[in-house]
Design a protein around this motif. Structure first.
Motif, PDB file in Angstrom:
ATOM      1  N   ALA A 136     -28.903   4.092  17.073  1.00 34.58           N
ATOM      2  CA  ALA A 136     -30.363   3.531  16.332  1.00 34.58           C
ATOM      3  C   ALA A 136     -31.300   4.139  17.066  1.00 34.58           C
ATOM      4  O   ALA A 136     -31.362   4.392  18.414  1.00 34.58           O
ATOM      5  CB  ALA A 136     -30.269   1.999  16.507  1.00 34.58           C
ATOM      6  N   ASP A 137     -32.078   4.889  16.155  1.00 34.42           N
ATOM      7  CA  ASP A 137     -33.087   5.770  16.703  1.00 34.42           C
ATOM      8  C   ASP A 137     -34.362   5.394  16.517  1.00 34.42           C
ATOM      9  O   ASP A 137     -34.885   5.775  15.303  1.00 34.42           O
ATOM     10  CB  ASP A 137     -32.777   7.227  16.652  1.00 34.42           C
ATOM     11  N   GLY A 138     -35.097   4.737  17.109  1.00 35.09           N
ATOM     12  CA  GLY A 138     -36.525   4.647  17.092  1.00 35.09           C
ATOM     13  C   GLY A 138     -37.042   3.357  16.052  1.00 35.09           C
ATOM     14  O   GLY A 138     -38.113   3.362  15.530  1.00 35.09           O
ATOM     15  N   SER A 139     -36.039   2.566  15.695  1.00 34.67           N
ATOM     16  CA  SER A 139     -36.202   1.285  14.738  1.00 34.67           C
ATOM     17  C   SER A 139     -37.240   0.564  15.614  1.00 34.67           C
ATOM     18  O   SER A 139     -37.272   0.177  16.605  1.00 34.67           O
ATOM     19  CB  SER A 139     -34.823   0.769  14.419  1.00 34.67           C
ATOM     20  N   SER A 140     -38.088  -0.083  14.709  1.00 37.44           N
ATOM     21  CA  SER A 140     -39.247  -0.995  15.265  1.00 37.44           C
ATOM     22  C   SER A 140     -38.821  -2.321  15.117  1.00 37.44           C
ATOM     23  O   SER A 140     -38.268  -2.724  13.934  1.00 37.44           O
ATOM     24  CB  SER A 140     -40.450  -0.621  14.469  1.00 37.44           C
TER      25      SER A 140
ATOM     26  N   PHE B 233     -47.283  -3.076  23.741  1.00 33.90           N
ATOM     27  CA  PHE B 233     -46.534  -3.264  22.565  1.00 33.90           C
ATOM     28  C   PHE B 233     -47.039  -2.965  21.088  1.00 33.90           C
ATOM     29  O   PHE B 233     -46.292  -3.240  20.373  1.00 33.90           O
ATOM     30  CB  PHE B 233     -45.692  -4.563  22.733  1.00 33.90           C
ATOM     31  N   TYR B 234     -48.423  -2.775  21.259  1.00 34.71           N
ATOM     32  CA  TYR B 234     -49.097  -2.681  19.895  1.00 34.71           C
ATOM     33  C   TYR B 234     -48.855  -1.358  19.346  1.00 34.71           C
ATOM     34  O   TYR B 234     -48.924  -0.117  19.796  1.00 34.71           O
ATOM     35  CB  TYR B 234     -50.617  -2.881  20.212  1.00 34.71           C
ATOM     36  N   ASP B 235     -48.182  -1.418  18.004  1.00 37.41           N
ATOM     37  CA  ASP B 235     -47.718  -0.051  17.311  1.00 37.41           C
ATOM     38  C   ASP B 235     -48.932   0.353  16.340  1.00 37.41           C
ATOM     39  O   ASP B 235     -49.623  -0.233  16.083  1.00 37.41           O
ATOM     40  CB  ASP B 235     -46.424  -0.295  16.893  1.00 37.41           C
ATOM     41  N   ARG B 236     -48.162   1.370  15.772  1.00 35.09           N
ATOM     42  CA  ARG B 236     -49.149   2.133  14.623  1.00 35.09           C
ATOM     43  C   ARG B 236     -49.244   1.445  13.413  1.00 35.09           C
ATOM     44  O   ARG B 236     -50.026   1.606  12.616  1.00 35.09           O
ATOM     45  CB  ARG B 236     -48.621   3.650  14.442  1.00 35.09           C
ATOM     46  N   LYS B 237     -48.474   0.330  13.233  1.00 32.75           N
ATOM     47  CA  LYS B 237     -48.625  -0.755  12.086  1.00 32.75           C
ATOM     48  C   LYS B 237     -49.429  -1.988  12.342  1.00 32.75           C
ATOM     49  O   LYS B 237     -49.217  -2.814  11.588  1.00 32.75           O
ATOM     50  CB  LYS B 237     -47.130  -1.024  11.705  1.00 32.75           C
ATOM     51  N   SER B 238     -50.066  -1.678  13.210  1.00 29.68           N
ATOM     52  CA  SER B 238     -51.016  -3.033  13.788  1.00 29.68           C
ATOM     53  C   SER B 238     -50.080  -4.278  14.145  1.00 29.68           C
ATOM     54  O   SER B 238     -50.424  -5.253  13.584  1.00 29.68           O
ATOM     55  CB  SER B 238     -51.963  -3.084  12.764  1.00 29.68           C
ATOM     56  N   ARG B 239     -49.307  -3.967  14.842  1.00 27.85           N
ATOM     57  CA  ARG B 239     -48.436  -5.280  15.107  1.00 27.85           C
ATOM     58  C   ARG B 239     -47.662  -5.051  16.543  1.00 27.85           C
ATOM     59  O   ARG B 239     -47.836  -3.706  17.076  1.00 27.85           O
ATOM     60  CB  ARG B 239     -47.397  -5.607  13.914  1.00 27.85           C
ATOM     61  N   TYR B 240     -47.378  -6.190  17.032  1.00 33.68           N
ATOM     62  CA  TYR B 240     -46.608  -5.734  18.327  1.00 33.68           C
ATOM     63  C   TYR B 240     -45.068  -5.768  17.872  1.00 33.68           C
ATOM     64  O   TYR B 240     -44.337  -6.369  17.373  1.00 33.68           O
ATOM     65  CB  TYR B 240     -46.634  -7.039  19.199  1.00 33.68           C
ATOM     66  N   SER B 241     -44.497  -4.539  18.597  1.00 31.62           N
ATOM     67  CA  SER B 241     -43.096  -4.407  18.361  1.00 31.62           C
ATOM     68  C   SER B 241     -42.156  -3.744  19.506  1.00 31.62           C
ATOM     69  O   SER B 241     -43.341  -3.173  20.495  1.00 31.62           O
ATOM     70  CB  SER B 241     -42.884  -3.700  17.343  1.00 31.62           C
ATOM     71  N   LEU B 242     -41.003  -3.446  19.518  1.00 32.20           N
ATOM     72  CA  LEU B 242     -40.233  -2.621  20.292  1.00 32.20           C
ATOM     73  C   LEU B 242     -39.513  -1.807  19.771  1.00 32.20           C
ATOM     74  O   LEU B 242     -39.344  -1.750  18.443  1.00 32.20           O
ATOM     75  CB  LEU B 242     -39.251  -3.390  21.373  1.00 32.20           C
ATOM     76  N   ASN B 243     -39.284  -0.315  20.300  1.00 31.57           N
ATOM     77  CA  ASN B 243     -38.660   0.546  19.510  1.00 31.57           C
ATOM     78  C   ASN B 243     -37.343   0.619  20.130  1.00 31.57           C
ATOM     79  O   ASN B 243     -37.085   0.298  21.233  1.00 31.57           O
ATOM     80  CB  ASN B 243     -39.375   1.878  19.825  1.00 31.57           C
ATOM     81  N   CYS B 244     -36.252   0.958  19.378  1.00 32.85           N
ATOM     82  CA  CYS B 244     -35.075   0.811  20.044  1.00 32.85           C
ATOM     83  C   CYS B 244     -34.204   2.295  19.756  1.00 32.85           C
ATOM     84  O   CYS B 244     -34.574   2.818  18.823  1.00 32.85           O
ATOM     85  CB  CYS B 244     -34.239  -0.232  18.997  1.00 32.85           C
ATOM     86  N   GLN B 245     -33.674   2.619  20.790  1.00 29.48           N
ATOM     87  CA  GLN B 245     -33.004   3.848  20.875  1.00 29.48           C
ATOM     88  C   GLN B 245     -31.688   3.638  21.566  1.00 29.48           C
ATOM     89  O   GLN B 245     -31.702   3.316  22.856  1.00 29.48           O
ATOM     90  CB  GLN B 245     -33.723   4.831  21.415  1.00 29.48           C
ATOM     91  N   VAL B 246     -30.502   3.452  20.834  1.00 28.67           N
ATOM     92  CA  VAL B 246     -29.139   3.239  21.507  1.00 28.67           C
ATOM     93  C   VAL B 246     -28.109   4.008  21.113  1.00 28.67           C
ATOM     94  O   VAL B 246     -28.072   4.555  19.937  1.00 28.67           O
ATOM     95  CB  VAL B 246     -28.775   1.576  20.912  1.00 28.67           C
ATOM     96  N   CYS B 247     -27.312   4.477  21.926  1.00 26.60           N
ATOM     97  CA  CYS B 247     -26.073   5.214  21.431  1.00 26.60           C
ATOM     98  C   CYS B 247     -24.853   4.645  22.286  1.00 26.60           C
ATOM     99  O   CYS B 247     -25.082   4.447  23.587  1.00 26.60           O
ATOM    100  CB  CYS B 247     -26.128   6.672  21.797  1.00 26.60           C
ATOM    101  N   THR B 248     -23.795   4.139  21.586  1.00 26.58           N
ATOM    102  CA  THR B 248     -22.649   4.016  22.273  1.00 26.58           C
ATOM    103  C   THR B 248     -21.588   5.007  22.074  1.00 26.58           C
ATOM    104  O   THR B 248     -21.607   5.590  21.385  1.00 26.58           O
ATOM    105  CB  THR B 248     -22.150   2.565  21.915  1.00 26.58           C
ATOM    106  N   GLN B 249     -20.806   5.310  23.027  1.00 23.33           N
ATOM    107  CA  GLN B 249     -19.843   6.176  23.132  1.00 23.33           C
ATOM    108  C   GLN B 249     -18.467   5.723  22.955  1.00 23.33           C
ATOM    109  O   GLN B 249     -18.123   4.827  23.752  1.00 23.33           O
ATOM    110  CB  GLN B 249     -19.896   7.140  24.337  1.00 23.33           C
ATOM    111  N   MET B 250     -17.779   6.352  22.145  1.00 23.85           N
ATOM    112  CA  MET B 250     -16.153   5.856  22.106  1.00 23.85           C
ATOM    113  C   MET B 250     -15.599   7.073  23.307  1.00 23.85           C
ATOM    114  O   MET B 250     -15.839   8.015  23.398  1.00 23.85           O
ATOM    115  CB  MET B 250     -15.539   6.138  20.923  1.00 23.85           C
ATOM    116  N   LEU B 251     -14.664   6.609  24.166  1.00 25.46           N
ATOM    117  CA  LEU B 251     -13.955   7.167  25.194  1.00 25.46           C
ATOM    118  C   LEU B 251     -12.745   8.013  24.506  1.00 25.46           C
ATOM    119  O   LEU B 251     -12.417   7.378  23.711  1.00 25.46           O
ATOM    120  CB  LEU B 251     -13.556   6.471  26.159  1.00 25.46           C
TER     121      LEU B 251
END
Length: 186
Positions: free
Chosen positions: A140-144, A158-176
Motif C-alpha cells: 500500500a503506497d501513500g494511501s491516506s 497530520f493536516y493534509d492537502r485535503k484539509s483534514r487530519y490523516s496518516l499516510n500508509c506505506q507498507v510492503c510485506t515480503q514472502m520468503l
C-alpha cells in the motif's frame, strides 16, 4: 425519532448500485458473497426469546459503520440511519466482527509462490521498482487514512492537502523464498 434507511438498499442494488457502494462501501455482489460466508456462523443462532436482526441487516449496519468515519460513524448516527436501538447496534457490530474474524483464513488467501502467476508478478515488480521489492506480496503506497480528530500531540503535522487530519500508509510485506524459510528454521 428513527427512520430506517435499510429498505433503500434493495432499491439501490437494483437501480442505483453507486448509492449502495456509497452507503456500505462494497458492491452488491461483494455484499452477497460476505453474507454467504458468514450467515451460517453460530453467533447468529441462539435459543433466546429475543430474536436477532437478520444477518443481512447486521452486516449492512456493520459495513455502514466501518465504511464511515467522524460524525457519520457515531453510534447515534448509525442507529438513526438503521432505525435500531443502541443495544442492537452494539450487538450487530460484535456479531459480524466475530463471524468475519472466524472466517479470516477463507477471506485472506495468499497465493502459493510456486504459481506461474506469482513469478510474473515478481518479475514485473522487480522491473518497475527495485530488486529488493521483488518478493513483495502486499503493498500500500501513500494511501491516506483519515483520522477522527486532530491528534493532541503534534496535531498540525497530520493536516493534509485535503484539509483534514490523516496518516499516510506505506507498507510492503515480503514472502520468503523456500531457501530463506529453510535458513530461518535452522
Amino acid at each position: 425519532m428513527w427512520a430506517s434507511q435499510l429498505c433503500l438498499l434493495k432499491h439501490f442494488t437494483d437501480h442505483q448500485p453507486h448509492l449502495f457502494r456509497k452507503c456500505l462501501h462494497v458492491d452488491p455482489p461483494i455484499f452477497d458473497c460476505i453474507l454467504d460466508q458468514i450467515s451460517g456462523h453460530t453467533i447468529f443462532q441462539h435459543n433466546s426469546k429475543n430474536h436477532q436482526l437478520a444477518v443481512t441487516v447486521q452486516l449492512a449496519i456493520f459495513l455502514f459503520c466501518a465504511g464511515h468515519y467522524g460524525n457519520v460513524a457515531s453510534p447515534e448516527d448509525v442507529v438513526q440511519w438503521a432505525g435500531v436501538s443502541i443495544g442492537s447496534f452494539v450487538n450487530c457490530m460484535n456479531h459480524v466482527m466475530v463471524a468475519i474474524l472466524d472466517e479470516h483464513d477463507r477471506f485472506i488467501n495468499i497465493p502459493s509462490e510456486d504459481l506461474q502467476e506469482m513469478e510474473r508478478a515478481w518479475v514485473f515488480t522487480e522491473s518497475c521498482t527495485c530488486s529488493a521489492w521483488r518478493n513483495g506480496m502486499f503493498a500500500a503506497d501513500g494511501s491516506s487514512i483519515p483520522l477522527f480528530e486532530k491528534p493532541l500531540i503534534f496535531g498540525e503535522m497530520f493536516y493534509d492537502r485535503k484539509s483534514r487530519y490523516s496518516l499516510n500508509c506505506q507498507v510492503c510485506t515480503q514472502m520468503l523464498s523456500a531457501n530463506s524459510r529453510r535458513n530461518l528454521l535452522r
